[in-house]
Structure formats: C-alpha cells, structure tokens
Design an enzyme around this catalytic site. Structure first.
Site, PDB file in Angstrom:
ATOM      1  N   ASP A   1      16.764  44.358  23.029  1.00  0.00           N
ATOM      2  CA  ASP A   1      16.834  45.580  22.238  1.00  0.00           C
ATOM      3  C   ASP A   1      15.392  45.965  21.904  1.00  0.00           C
ATOM      4  OD1 ASP A   1      17.812  47.738  20.885  1.00  0.00           O
ATOM      5  OD2 ASP A   1      19.193  46.609  19.603  1.00  0.00           O
TER       6      ASP A   1
ATOM      7  N   ASP B   1      15.729  54.257  20.735  1.00  0.00           N
ATOM      8  CA  ASP B   1      16.585  55.384  20.333  1.00  0.00           C
ATOM      9  C   ASP B   1      16.477  55.589  18.825  1.00  0.00           C
ATOM     10  OD1 ASP B   1      17.792  52.779  20.347  1.00  0.00           O
ATOM     11  OD2 ASP B   1      19.723  53.664  19.865  1.00  0.00           O
TER      12      ASP B   1
HETATM   13  N1  GUN Z   1      21.946  47.588  17.617  1.00  0.00           N
HETATM   14  C1  GUN Z   1      23.004  47.970  16.896  1.00  0.00           C
HETATM   15  N2  GUN Z   1      23.088  49.311  16.866  1.00  0.00           N
HETATM   16  C2  GUN Z   1      22.087  49.789  17.600  1.00  0.00           C
HETATM   17  C3  GUN Z   1      21.656  51.113  17.956  1.00  0.00           C
HETATM   18  O1  GUN Z   1      22.238  52.124  17.580  1.00  0.00           O
HETATM   19  N3  GUN Z   1      20.555  51.197  18.751  1.00  0.00           N
HETATM   20  C4  GUN Z   1      19.873  50.082  19.186  1.00  0.00           C
HETATM   21  N4  GUN Z   1      18.825  50.246  19.997  1.00  0.00           N
HETATM   22  N5  GUN Z   1      20.265  48.850  18.857  1.00  0.00           N
HETATM   23  C5  GUN Z   1      21.348  48.709  18.076  1.00  0.00           C
END
Ligand code: GUN
Length: 705
Positions: A102, A137
């Site tokens: 992420d 995002d």
């Molecule tokens: N992890 C949980 N929700 C989100 C999200 O909306 N965007 C991102 N990049 N990671 C997340």
C-alpha cells in the site's frame, strides 16, 4: 538469499484469468513476477516493524501465497528503506511469494498528511521489487461532504497517469476506487480508473477503498451498496480487491458479488485484543469456558490456560488461530464457487448478524433499483452471468427464489417458453383445458407419468403444468433444474399455488379463462400411447432449444420434424435423431440440452448469415425472446485449431452475441458466418471482449473436415 517463487510466463505477465465461476464469483489466476496467484484470496497485512507471525511461516504453514505490507512505513524508516533498496522487499520480509504494498493513503486517513510524493512512492515500490504496488489515492471518508468526496475521486483519477508512468514495466499497480457512499461517484471513479492507461498499460487490480469506517461500524448495507456500485463500471479482466476487509463473515457475500482479493490486519489486531475469529463472528476469550470455534492452535489449551499466558505468547497463538480460520473460510468459498453454491453460503452466513442479514436482503433486492442506478445495473449483470442450469441440489430457504441463477432461469422460462403450436393428435389451436399437477416430489415424470397419459388421452389439447416450490413449470420441462432440484420436504411446498410469484403465469399465457383442473399423482398403470410419448419428447426438445438456446419454437419444430428418440433404460430421452443423424442429447443430470454436430449444423442453417462482429453495449438484449442461438466469431488464426475441436481461447474472439449464456450451447463461426465448431460458453460477451487469457468457449466438436 531466499528462494523466490518463479515468475509467470513473460507473455502472461499482469493478466487475469477466470478458471471457474458461479456467476460473478470466480476462481481466478493473477500472473505475477512471483508466481500465479489463485483468487479469491486474502493477503495478511504484515507490519515490518511488528511481525506477529513471521511471513515465512505464513507461506510455509498457512499456505498464504501473497501478503501486503506498507511501502510508506518502509520508506519512512531509514534502516528498512536501505535494506529494501539493497536487497529487495522479498528478502526484507523473507517471503518468497507475491508481495503487494500500500502507498501511505491509509496513514494519511489515520494521521493526516503524508510526506511522500505521488511519483516518489510508486517509484520506491518499483525499486524495492514489489509485485503489485498501490498509487497514492485520496481516502474518501463516508462522513465527508459530497464536494469533498468528489474532490477525492477527481484527485485520485488525476494522479493515475503519473502513477502508471512511474510504475514502469515490472510493477503491477492497484488503481483504487473512491466515492464514499455515493453510487454515482463510485461508478464514475471506476470508469475513470479503469480507463486510465499509459503506453497501453492500465491498472492491474482495482481495490475498493474508503470502506474501513463502514466495516468498523458494521454499516454493511452501505458497504455492499458501495461494492455493487463500484463494480458496476469495472471491466471483468481486472481483479477486485476489498481494501481492509478481513473478517471471514464477510467473505462469501463479497465473493458472490465478484470480489477477488482481501487484505486485513484483523488476525493480529483481534488477537492482541483477546478476540478470536470464526466464520460467524468474533468471540472474546476473557470469559470463555470452552472454545466456540476450533483450530489446531487452540486444541491443546483451554481458554483459561490461554488467558494465563503472557501477552506476547497469547497474541501469537490467537493470531495463528485467526489465520487458520481465515484460510478455512476462503477454501470453503472457493469450493462453493466450484460447486455452484456461493449464494447459498452467503445466505447461510447472513443469518449470523442482523446487520449482515439486512445488507444481504438489500443486495437481493438491488435488481429492483433498475438499470439507471449502478447497484441495479451490477445486480442485473450478476444475474445474467450465471449458468441457469446446474446439476447440484437446491436447498429450500426463505431466499431461494432470489438466488441469481434461479432468477436467470426463471426469466428465460418466462420470456422464451411458448405453448405448443400443435397437439399429439395433429390438432392445432389454443388448449381447451389446463391441468396443474401437484402434491408429489421430483422426479415428476415418475410421479405424474400415468396421470399425464390419462389426461392427454382424454383431451389432447391440454396444457399441463407442474406446481413446484418455485412456481409452475410446463410438464415438458419437468426435469429441468433448478425446479426439479429443490430440496425440501412437503412443508416447504405452499398449500395454495401462489401463481403471482410464478414465472409461468396462466394470465400471461391467456389461459386464465380456460377450464382449470388440479390433479394429483394417480396409481393407475395406464400405458402411454406411443404417439403421445413421441409428441412429449418433441415438445421437450423444442422447449429446451427455445428456453436455453433462444431458438424460435417454429425453427425448433422444423428441425425436429420426423425426429426419433433413443431412450434410456428408465425411459428418458438420451439421443434425439433425425433420419439417423444425431442432433441433440438431452442432459439427464440437469435437464439441459447438448448439441451434437448435426444439430449445430441444423440450427446454423436456419440463421441469418451475418455473424456478430464486435461487442454490443446493450445489456437489455440479453433477455430477448428468441434471438437465435448465440454465436461467437473468432479470429482467422484460431480457425484451424477450433475447427479441429480445440477450445476457443480469450484473445481470439472478435465478436459475440450479447445474449450468450454461461454454460449453455453456442456456435462458433468465422467472419463470414461459416460454422467452425460448437460448444458451451464459459463466459459472458463482456468477458469475451476484455479477457486475454483462459478458455472463452469449451468446444464439444469442431465442424471442419
Ligand atoms: N487501506 C484501506 N483503505 C484504503 C484506501 O482507501 N486506500 C488505500 N490506498 N489503502 C487503504
């Protein structure tokens, strides 16, 4: 150095393939640089600073083939960053499989702003050898104003191209969908993210983001409305990830709606808090005397012994239990996809929580939202992507009539079944009486055979129906599933026929003014006349071609003129022949129909020669009355192979009829409309238009010499 999982074939890199399905629920394969990942699956969240369970153990003992970690956390900590840049993220975490990262968006949601740049964080993920990274995002919180959510959708979409450019050739990228709880913004976000592309490469996976606050507060109706609307505008070749969803209770419904990936830290967070997961909820261990759910980790201890452990050992033990339960429920879901029972499983789980039950019912009703609303559109496409006919039993329940494949089968029956044009004695015209058979369980031919012989002998012009727990069906289709597969005792069969609920309705067939009689099974052993049996066999062939293949009944009658039938030992038609040419095989296990080559040729000879070229955008065409059997037009390169009996592979389809139905017969033709082969479709038209790997049509026979 760890031994990393071998990469997929270079030509498959980044592709998503569907290998099995139950409607929108699918068993998929994502082709990556660290192996081919089977979905649906969960990626455990690994915090490189706190390893509750070692990643290597997740791979070796729990069978996780992918995990997710946070690139922003690695980037922020100098030691981790340097090691990751030097040795790669697989070495850093000691994990041989697929690593997803992420981007720091979630940290910005929890802690406010992050300090990293949009390109910088993607380049970092690329440089440490991540398999599937995530762009930065903007998290759209459900409590934001509509204007703020619009801005989150817009900014996220505006960052897409820069992020895709930074990813380069080797990093697959997540393109998250935002939009809060606004269905229109979810659909807009999906369209924009799915359309983003740089140098022919778009996003490889679409996570649905901004939903953690909904799950934390059990706002499941909102959650599933978000999932439906986000998926309404996503192409089928992109796996869908449900960001932050890790409670096993939610897996079956998410998967039934088309979710492929999950990630969650729940296993560790709940363990730290003294809670254990089960597929039906969460249990605190602080007052437990016995375990409400089992696993090999809890087996050796009593709850009391676990409570008395030091915190670290207790957390480690409970986290392992949580991982095992998670894997077990995912296996169950994948198996339910394979055997066509994912909606049944989702329904069973829905009873575990009132919030989930409400959400489940709302999902089942979403079709009523209509095609103007994203959730209604998505539900319509889920229904039309199901195979309406399947051999498995159909457990009776309050919600049985709402299962998508049952709605699909019922709608096909309602739209395509017509009264016979002529009767066994050669007479024509409307029926002079109507009989509804009731009171017996399937197989109905055994129960009602004698009474049917008696009725037709007395009055050839009789329209005969069978009352089933799912409404009326014509006697000619008495062995068609799902109607003949409903599992339940007589109590589940309502005493009064509720004809309003039925797909076949006497008023719609203009039969409501004709004398109606109810009959039960008779114990007479009257022999059915050969003419009557031959007429019934022909009706059942014409009706199956009409309902399941879209063949006009008049065409069906033309093809079956003078047909003869080979029966099984128990008297069921197994081969339909015409002048010794084998045309069709009625399927004994589910009541469907299989074409033989001569039958495919006969149907093909009745069709307009112009084949489908391209892929239309009219979903409503899916349920046309009798559009003719669906055709798939293939590229000339594939013709010699398919003509010799090989399957049609995705990527070689250049056109398909929009009413093509998963699991049902179709014809394969070339650009001039010439018959190349016939088979059963594995895919919807939309899937054929976007997928690039896997089987599009399972061929039964090639038609080329
Ligand atoms: N992890 C949980 N929700 C989100 C999200 O909306 N965007 C991102 N990049 N990671 C997340």
């Amino acid at each position: 150095m760890i031994e990393e999982s071998p990469p997929c074939r270079p030509q498959d890199f980044g592709k998503f393939e569907i290998v099995d399905r139950d409607g929108a629920a699918r068993i998929g394969k994502i082709h990556t640089n660290h192996g081919i990942l089977t979905t649906p699956t969960l990626l455990p969240v690994v915090n490189p600073n706190i390893l509750t369970v070692e990643p290597r153990e997740m791979w070796d003992k729990f069978g996780f083939r992918a995990l997710i970690t946070n690139s922003y956390v690695i980037w922020k900590h100098e030691k981790l960053r340097e090691k990751a840049l030097e040795e790669g993220v697989h070495e850093l975490l000691n994990f041989p499989g697929v690593i997803m990262t992420d981007s720091g968006t979630f940290q910005s949601y929890v802690y406010g702003d992050v300090e990293v740049g949009i390109e910088e964080i993607v380049e970092f993920q690329r440089d440490i050898g991540v398999d599937i990274g995530t762009m930065l995002d903007v998290f759209g919180r459900p409590d934001m104003t509509r204007e703020e959510i619009e801005a989150a959708v817009d900014t996220t979409a505006n960052r897409a191209n820069a992020s895709l450019s930074s990813a380069g050739e080797k990093l697959l990228l997540n393109g998250p969908i935002q939009g809060g709880t606004h269905q229109d913004l979810r659909a807009e976000s999906s369209s924009r993210m799915a359309a983003s592309e740089v140098g022919g490469r778009g996003f490889s996976v679409h996570p649905i983001g901004g939903i953690v606050p909904l799950m934390e507060t059990q706002r499941y109706s909102d959650l599933f409305s978000v999932i439906l609307s986000s998926m309404s505008a996503l192409p089928s070749d992109r796996p869908v990830h449900i960001f932050g969803c890790g409670h096993p209770l939610l897996f079956p419904l998410c998967i039934a709606l088309g979710a492929d990936l999950f990630d969650s830290a729940a296993y560790a967070l709940f363990a730290k808090d003294g809670r254990i997961l089960s597929e039906e909820g969460t249990h605190r261990i602080d007052s437990a005397v016995e375990w409400p759910v089992s696993s090999r980790y809890l087996e050796d201890y009593t709850p009391r012994e676990v409570r008395e452990m030091d915190k670290k050992s207790r957390t480690a033990l409970l986290a392992r239990h949580n991982l095992e339960v998670t894997q077990r429920e995912l296996s169950r879901c994948r198996e339910a996809i394979r055997n066509g029972s994912i909606w049944n499983l989702a329904e069973r789980r829905s009873h575990a929580s009132p919030h989930l039950r409400k959400a489940f019912k709302q999902v089942l009703e979403a079709i009523q939202d209509g095609p103007e609303i994203p959730s209604g559109r998505r539900m319509a496409s889920i229904i039309s992507s199901t195979d309406p006919v399947r051999p498995s039993s159909e457990p009776f329940s309050e919600d049985v009539s709402k299962r998508p494949h049952i709605i699909h089968a019922g709608t096909l029956l309602e739209n395509r079944w017509k009264l016979p044009g002529s009767w066994w004695d050669g007479s024509t015209g409307p029926p002079s009486s109507v009989v509804i058979l009731h009171g017996s369980n399937p197989p109905w031919r055994t129960a009602y055979g004698s009474v049917v012989a008696e009725i037709l002998q007395d009055e050839p012009k009789t329209a005969i129906f069978v009352k089933t727990p799912l409404g009326l069906i014509p006697y000619s289709l008495e062995d068609l599933s799902p109607w003949c597969r409903i599992e339940g005792n007589d109590d589940s069969i309502p005493g009064d026929p509720n004809l309003k609920e039925s797909y076949i309705r006497l008023d719609r067939l203009s039969l409501d003014k004709i004398p109606l009689e109810y009959r039960i099974a008779s114990d007479s052993d009257i022999m059915m006349k050969n003419e009557i049996r031959a007429w019934l066999d022909r009706c059942s062939t014409v009706d199956r071609l009409a309902v399941l293949c879209g063949v006009k009944p008049s065409d069906g009658c033309r093809i079956t003129d003078g047909m003869n039938v080979r029966h099984s030992k128990t008297g069921r038609p197994v081969n339909v022949l015409s002048k010794d040419r084998h045309l069709f095989s009625p399927r004994l296990n589910d009541g469907g129909i299989s074409l033989a080559l001569e039958g495919a040729k006969a149907i093909h000879s009745l069709m307009d020669i112009q084949p489908p070229l391209g892929f239309s955008n009219h979903q409503e065409n899916h349920l046309q009355t009798h559009p003719g059997i669906a055709r798939v037009t293939i590229h000339s390169d594939a013709i010699p192979f398919v003509g010799a009996g090989r399957n049609v592979m995705h990527g070689f389809v250049i056109g398909a009829d929009e009413w093509i139905t998963v699991g049902q017969p179709c014809l394969v033709v070339d650009e001039n409309g010439t018959l190349v082969a016939h088979g059963n479709s594995n895919s919807t038209m939309h899937e054929m238009s976007v997928l690039r790997k896997g089987v599009a049509v399972r061929i039964r026979e090639g038609a080329l010499p």
